[in-house]
Design a protein around this motif. Structure first.
Motif, mmCIF file in Angstrom:
data_model
loop_
_atom_site.group_PDB
_atom_site.id
_atom_site.type_symbol
_atom_site.label_atom_id
_atom_site.label_comp_id
_atom_site.label_asym_id
_atom_site.label_seq_id
_atom_site.Cartn_x
_atom_site.Cartn_y
_atom_site.Cartn_z
ATOM 1 N N PHE A 185 -29.696 20.178 -3.852
ATOM 2 C CA PHE A 185 -28.736 19.444 -3.034
ATOM 3 C C PHE A 185 -27.562 20.352 -2.714
ATOM 4 C CE2 PHE A 185 -27.789 18.650 -7.481
ATOM 5 C CZ PHE A 185 -26.419 18.871 -7.575
ATOM 6 N N GLY A 186 -26.808 19.957 -1.685
ATOM 7 C CA GLY A 186 -25.679 20.792 -1.289
ATOM 8 C C GLY A 186 -24.706 20.036 -0.428
ATOM 9 N N ALA A 187 -23.548 20.654 -0.207
ATOM 10 C CA ALA A 187 -22.509 20.075 0.643
ATOM 11 C C ALA A 187 -21.970 21.156 1.557
ATOM 12 C CB ALA A 187 -21.380 19.483 -0.204
ATOM 13 N N GLY A 188 -21.641 20.765 2.791
ATOM 14 C CA GLY A 188 -21.129 21.728 3.759
ATOM 15 C C GLY A 188 -19.878 21.218 4.445
ATOM 16 N N ARG A 189 -19.112 22.133 4.980
ATOM 17 C CA ARG A 189 -17.899 21.807 5.729
ATOM 18 C C ARG A 189 -18.042 22.405 7.120
ATOM 19 N NH1 ARG A 189 -11.719 22.050 3.600
ATOM 20 N NH2 ARG A 189 -10.665 21.757 5.593
ATOM 21 N N TRP A 190 -17.902 21.555 8.162
ATOM 22 C CA TRP A 190 -18.147 21.947 9.546
ATOM 23 C C TRP A 190 -16.833 22.198 10.274
ATOM 24 C CZ3 TRP A 190 -23.153 21.065 12.209
ATOM 25 C CH2 TRP A 190 -24.179 20.716 11.310
ATOM 26 N N THR A 191 -16.782 23.317 11.007
ATOM 27 C CA THR A 191 -15.662 23.596 11.901
ATOM 28 C C THR A 191 -16.239 24.153 13.203
ATOM 29 O OG1 THR A 191 -15.409 25.831 10.988
ATOM 30 C CG2 THR A 191 -14.026 24.089 10.050
ATOM 31 N N ASN A 192 -15.476 24.031 14.276
ATOM 32 C CA ASN A 192 -16.011 24.521 15.539
ATOM 33 C C ASN A 192 -14.944 25.208 16.373
ATOM 34 O OD1 ASN A 192 -14.670 22.070 16.426
ATOM 35 N ND2 ASN A 192 -15.768 22.343 18.348
ATOM 36 N N GLN A 193 -15.440 26.092 17.219
ATOM 37 C CA GLN A 193 -14.637 26.755 18.235
ATOM 38 C C GLN A 193 -15.442 26.710 19.527
ATOM 39 O OE1 GLN A 193 -14.061 30.621 16.399
ATOM 40 N NE2 GLN A 193 -11.999 30.060 15.727
ATOM 41 N N GLY A 194 -15.157 25.698 20.355
ATOM 42 C CA GLY A 194 -15.914 25.538 21.587
ATOM 43 C C GLY A 194 -17.355 25.186 21.305
ATOM 44 N N ASN A 195 -18.298 25.995 21.774
ATOM 45 C CA ASN A 195 -19.731 25.756 21.578
ATOM 46 C C ASN A 195 -20.272 26.410 20.312
ATOM 47 O OD1 ASN A 195 -20.017 24.216 23.876
ATOM 48 N ND2 ASN A 195 -20.521 25.966 25.177
ATOM 49 N N ARG A 196 -19.411 26.883 19.473
ATOM 50 C CA ARG A 196 -19.828 27.586 18.256
ATOM 51 C C ARG A 196 -19.374 26.792 17.028
ATOM 52 N NH1 ARG A 196 -20.741 33.250 17.127
ATOM 53 N NH2 ARG A 196 -20.177 33.807 14.988
ATOM 54 N N TRP A 197 -20.354 26.384 16.212
ATOM 55 C CA TRP A 197 -20.070 25.622 14.994
ATOM 56 C C TRP A 197 -20.376 26.480 13.771
ATOM 57 C CZ3 TRP A 197 -18.217 20.604 14.407
ATOM 58 C CH2 TRP A 197 -18.010 19.895 15.602
ATOM 59 N N THR A 198 -19.507 26.387 12.768
ATOM 60 C CA THR A 198 -19.696 27.120 11.517
ATOM 61 C C THR A 198 -19.743 26.117 10.365
ATOM 62 O OG1 THR A 198 -18.506 29.042 12.377
ATOM 63 C CG2 THR A 198 -18.752 28.885 9.988
ATOM 64 N N VAL A 199 -20.741 26.282 9.488
ATOM 65 C CA VAL A 199 -20.886 25.395 8.335
ATOM 66 C C VAL A 199 -20.867 26.243 7.067
ATOM 67 C CG1 VAL A 199 -22.236 23.589 7.245
ATOM 68 C CG2 VAL A 199 -22.333 23.881 9.731
ATOM 69 N N GLN A 200 -19.851 26.040 6.247
ATOM 70 C CA GLN A 200 -19.766 26.724 4.960
ATOM 71 C C GLN A 200 -20.351 25.794 3.903
ATOM 72 O OE1 GLN A 200 -15.498 27.482 5.044
ATOM 73 N NE2 GLN A 200 -15.895 29.654 5.422
ATOM 74 N N SER A 201 -21.408 26.248 3.232
ATOM 75 C CA SER A 201 -22.166 25.393 2.319
ATOM 76 C C SER A 201 -22.150 25.909 0.890
ATOM 77 C CB SER A 201 -23.623 25.275 2.786
ATOM 78 O OG SER A 201 -23.695 24.724 4.081
ATOM 79 N N LEU A 202 -22.110 24.966 -0.049
ATOM 80 C CA LEU A 202 -22.308 25.238 -1.475
ATOM 81 C C LEU A 202 -23.496 24.402 -1.922
ATOM 82 C CD1 LEU A 202 -18.622 25.099 -2.778
ATOM 83 C CD2 LEU A 202 -20.000 27.142 -2.348
ATOM 84 N N ASN A 203 -24.436 25.011 -2.648
ATOM 85 C CA ASN A 203 -25.673 24.332 -2.998
ATOM 86 C C ASN A 203 -26.018 24.526 -4.470
ATOM 87 O OD1 ASN A 203 -26.697 23.735 -0.073
ATOM 88 N ND2 ASN A 203 -26.098 25.881 -0.070
ATOM 89 N N VAL A 204 -26.747 23.562 -4.995
ATOM 90 C CA VAL A 204 -27.316 23.670 -6.339
ATOM 91 C C VAL A 204 -28.829 23.662 -6.182
ATOM 92 C CG1 VAL A 204 -27.556 22.587 -8.587
ATOM 93 C CG2 VAL A 204 -25.347 22.511 -7.398
ATOM 94 N N LEU A 205 -29.490 24.721 -6.631
ATOM 95 C CA LEU A 205 -30.937 24.832 -6.523
ATOM 96 C C LEU A 205 -31.609 23.982 -7.591
ATOM 97 C CD1 LEU A 205 -29.829 27.226 -4.869
ATOM 98 C CD2 LEU A 205 -31.869 28.516 -5.561
ATOM 99 N N PRO A 206 -32.899 23.660 -7.425
ATOM 100 C CA PRO A 206 -33.592 22.811 -8.402
ATOM 101 C C PRO A 206 -33.551 23.354 -9.827
ATOM 102 C CG PRO A 206 -34.889 22.985 -6.398
ATOM 103 C CD PRO A 206 -33.754 23.961 -6.254
ATOM 104 N N ASP A 207 -33.460 24.703 -9.984
ATOM 105 C CA ASP A 207 -33.442 25.271 -11.340
ATOM 106 C C ASP A 207 -32.021 25.407 -11.891
ATOM 107 O OD1 ASP A 207 -32.427 27.327 -9.839
ATOM 108 O OD2 ASP A 207 -34.099 28.721 -10.195
ATOM 109 N N GLY A 208 -31.030 24.894 -11.154
ATOM 110 C CA GLY A 208 -29.662 24.913 -11.659
ATOM 111 C C GLY A 208 -28.813 26.054 -11.146
ATOM 112 N N ARG A 209 -29.417 27.047 -10.496
ATOM 113 C CA ARG A 209 -28.617 28.132 -9.939
ATOM 114 C C ARG A 209 -27.791 27.620 -8.772
ATOM 115 N NH1 ARG A 209 -32.405 32.419 -8.082
ATOM 116 N NH2 ARG A 209 -33.828 30.663 -7.822
ATOM 117 N N ARG A 210 -26.702 28.328 -8.470
ATOM 118 C CA ARG A 210 -25.799 27.914 -7.407
ATOM 119 C C ARG A 210 -25.902 28.887 -6.244
ATOM 120 N NH1 ARG A 210 -22.103 24.230 -9.463
ATOM 121 N NH2 ARG A 210 -20.586 24.683 -7.835
ATOM 122 N N GLY A 211 -25.864 28.345 -5.035
ATOM 123 C CA GLY A 211 -25.959 29.175 -3.847
ATOM 124 C C GLY A 211 -24.844 28.856 -2.880
ATOM 125 N N SER A 212 -24.597 29.764 -1.960
ATOM 126 C CA SER A 212 -23.601 29.551 -0.918
ATOM 127 C C SER A 212 -24.029 30.306 0.323
ATOM 128 C CB SER A 212 -22.216 30.013 -1.381
ATOM 129 O OG SER A 212 -22.216 31.414 -1.630
#
Length: 333
Positions: free
Chosen positions: A265-292
């Motif tokens: 599972f994970g969560a993201g934060r969305w921001t945009n500049q015109g037609n360009r969207w950026t999503v910064q995400s933090l995730n937890v993998l099924p084995d417990g490791r963390r990703g971004s």
């Protein structure tokens, strides 16, 4: 990596948490999927003809049919702007309680009010929605529903109404009507999410052996956008999940929450500049490791966008970026 495989990975990350498919810090593992169209489940057959007949709605009674015809006649008279014919649908002492709290009583008062209304609102039309008729007795019936009045160059106006019909020597007539404004609509964050309307639709990418399918739609009241996705290999669904995009009123930003069938599972934060969207995400993998990661969506035209993912990490170790890839929408639902 082939262009097709790269496209599949890009679309997977377009729908699933970044890094969700990484099973070792040293490399990302792209899957090669193929879409299988979901077929609606066949409803269970009725056990017997007798059961089927029992489940069927009873046909309307003679009284209900007559009342429905009178209601339709009322709508026709209103849409013709015929105040006299409209008033004739009421009993001689018929009473109309307006949403403003005014009381009109008697055919003469009703006809005069209708005539004044039609004079000020030419070509006004009425629609009756969600109409329900209930027989209270052989000579009395209740009708409830929503009356929508449409006047050219104006927003449609809805009111909730309750009418009492009585059976007279002239047929079924309206004895009383009370109208009230509908309850206020629940709050909606659509204004904050409207810029993401381009996401809504069905997205598919496939080759001979695999595919990824994503369906994006609004929830009721347009407070959230939901996205369901699945990765298929042959005729087998290998991976699927759900993403919810919504407005965070506390942080005053657009957020997303993603859950996959492997337990990540994970969560993201969305921001945009015109037609360009950026999503910064933090995730937890099924084995417990963390990703971004940082995902970038650039709208190319009405039905295509370019996707890339950079700054991908798992437990602090840098992972390969996803190069810019074009993703195409196949339909809007």
């Amino acid at each position: 990596m082939t262009t097709t495989a790269r496209s599949l990975i890009a679309l997977l990350l377009f729908t699933a948490p970044a890094c969700a498919q990484v099973t070792a810090p040293s490399a990302a593992q792209p899957a090669k999927p193929k879409v299988v169209e979901a077929k609606p489940e066949k409803p269970p057959e009725k056990a017997t003809t007798e059961e089927a007949e029992t489940e069927q709605a009873a046909p309307p009674s003679e009284a209900e049919t007559a009342i429905a015809a009178a209601i339709q006649s009322y709508v026709i008279a209103f849409n013709k702007g015929d105040a006299e014919a409209l008033a004739a649908h009421w009993t001689p002492e018929g009473e109309f309680a307006t949403p403003a709290g005014d009381i009109l009583q008697g055919r003469k008062a009703l006809q005069e009010d209708f005539a004044a209304y039609f004079s000020a609102n030419q070509e006004a039309k009425i629609e009756l929605l969600e109409t329900q008729i209930t027989l209270v007795s052989p000579s009395v019936a209740s009708e409830v529903g929503v009356a929508r009045v449409i006047v050219p160059d104006q927003e449609p106006s809805d009111t909730m109404y309750e009418a009492v019909h009585v059976k007279t020597t002239e047929g079924w007539k309206i004895d009383r009507v009370s109208e009230q404004a509908p309850p206020p609509l629940p709050p909606s964050n659509y204004a904050h999410l409207q810029e993401l309307e381009w996401l809504v639709g069905r997205w598919i990418d496939a080759d001979e052996t695999s595919s990824i399918e994503s369906n994006v739609q609004w929830t009721k009241n347009r407070n959230f956008i939901t996205q369901s996705f699945k990765v298929s290999i042959g005729d087998r669904v290998d991976f699927e999940g759900t993403q919810i995009i919504g407005w965070d009123p506390y942080a005053q930003t657009i957020r997303s929450w993603t859950f996959d069938s492997d337990g990540g599972f994970g969560a993201g934060r969305w921001t945009n500049q015109g037609n360009r969207w950026t999503v910064q995400s933090l995730n937890v993998l099924p084995d417990g490791r963390r990703g971004s990661s940082t995902s970038i969506y650039e709208i190319v035209d009405e039905n295509s966008l370019q996707f890339q993912s950079v700054g991908r990490q798992v437990d602090g170790e840098l992972m390969p970026s996803i190069e810019p890839t074009t993703v195409v929408r196949v339909s809007v639902e």
